[in-house]
Design a protein around this motif. Structure first.
Motif, mmCIF file in Angstrom:
data_model
loop_
_atom_site.group_PDB
_atom_site.id
_atom_site.type_symbol
_atom_site.label_atom_id
_atom_site.label_comp_id
_atom_site.label_asym_id
_atom_site.label_seq_id
_atom_site.Cartn_x
_atom_site.Cartn_y
_atom_site.Cartn_z
ATOM 1 N N ALA A 20 1.111 -6.221 -4.142
ATOM 2 C CA ALA A 20 1.295 -5.669 -2.520
ATOM 3 C C ALA A 20 2.101 -4.494 -2.447
ATOM 4 N N ILE A 21 3.331 -4.375 -3.362
ATOM 5 C CA ILE A 21 4.270 -3.244 -3.477
ATOM 6 C C ILE A 21 3.269 -2.012 -4.092
ATOM 7 N N TRP A 72 0.553 3.174 -3.561
ATOM 8 C CA TRP A 72 -0.486 4.028 -3.884
ATOM 9 C C TRP A 72 -1.626 4.530 -2.786
ATOM 10 N N VAL A 73 -1.667 3.514 -1.711
ATOM 11 C CA VAL A 73 -2.408 4.224 -0.392
ATOM 12 C C VAL A 73 -1.384 5.182 0.385
ATOM 13 N N LEU A 74 -0.191 4.854 0.372
ATOM 14 C CA LEU A 74 0.788 5.501 1.211
ATOM 15 C C LEU A 74 0.544 7.034 0.552
ATOM 16 N N ALA A 122 -1.883 8.257 -1.261
ATOM 17 C CA ALA A 122 -3.028 8.889 -0.864
ATOM 18 C C ALA A 122 -3.423 9.702 0.203
ATOM 19 N N TYR A 123 -2.578 9.072 1.318
ATOM 20 C CA TYR A 123 -2.913 9.592 2.569
ATOM 21 C C TYR A 123 -1.679 10.676 3.069
ATOM 22 N N VAL A 124 -0.526 10.385 2.352
ATOM 23 C CA VAL A 124 0.552 11.496 2.574
ATOM 24 C C VAL A 124 0.802 12.557 1.755
ATOM 25 N N GLY A 125 0.280 12.233 0.522
ATOM 26 C CA GLY A 125 0.259 13.211 -0.479
ATOM 27 C C GLY A 125 -0.580 14.582 -0.350
ATOM 28 N N PRO A 126 -0.300 15.658 -0.940
ATOM 29 C CA PRO A 126 -0.997 16.877 -0.569
ATOM 30 C C PRO A 126 -2.502 16.646 -1.257
#
Length: 139
Positions: free
Chosen positions: A26-27, A32-34, A36-40
């Motif tokens: 879960a962590i 990785w989802v965070l 993918a969406y927040v990274g450049p």
């Protein structure tokens, strides 16, 4: 022991292996989802060069396909040549091939020749399947 276990154990919670695995998954998934969406975002020129070399299929590449100047007729020819179920089978057989190779070596090192022979057979079969799929997909 994973870092998740150490954090939870330090706070007074005893975590068993199954729970530790689920919490760790879960962590990791949340991270990785965070990312993918927040990274450049990738440089668009890199995506265009990748598309020209690989010609990946699927609706997610439509914007890049248009920037590459590929006509609707060329895209239709590409979509006829692609076969998602076959590509998925190739992915699965590649995973089986890698894991069976790893476990073949491990069992050989521990002297478990029965397991070694069985895993070697699985490696050879999955490798053959993967090679045939790649030859069909990359004609």
């Amino acid at each position: 022991m994973g870092i998740t276990f150490l954090i939870l154990h330090k706070n007074g919670m005893e975590v068993h292996t199954a729970r530790e695995l689920i919490v760790g998954i879960a962590i990791t998934t949340a991270c990785w989802v965070l990312t993918a969406y927040v990274g450049p975002a990738n440089d668009e020129e890199v995506l265009i060069n990748f598309y020209k070399k690989v010609r990946p299929f699927g609706p997610g590449w439509e914007r890049i396909r248009l920037k590459c100047g590929i006509s609707a007729a060329e895209a239709a020819i590409d979509s006829e040549a692609t076969n998602f179920p076959r590509a998925l089978l190739g992915w699965f057989s590649g995973c089986i091939m890698i894991w069976s190779a790893l476990f073949t070596v491990g069992n050989f090192l521990y002297g478990r020749m029965g397991y070694t022979a069985a895993l070697l057979a699985i490696f050879l079969v999955s490798g053959t399947v993967l090679l045939r799929i790649v030859q069909r997909l990359w004609r």
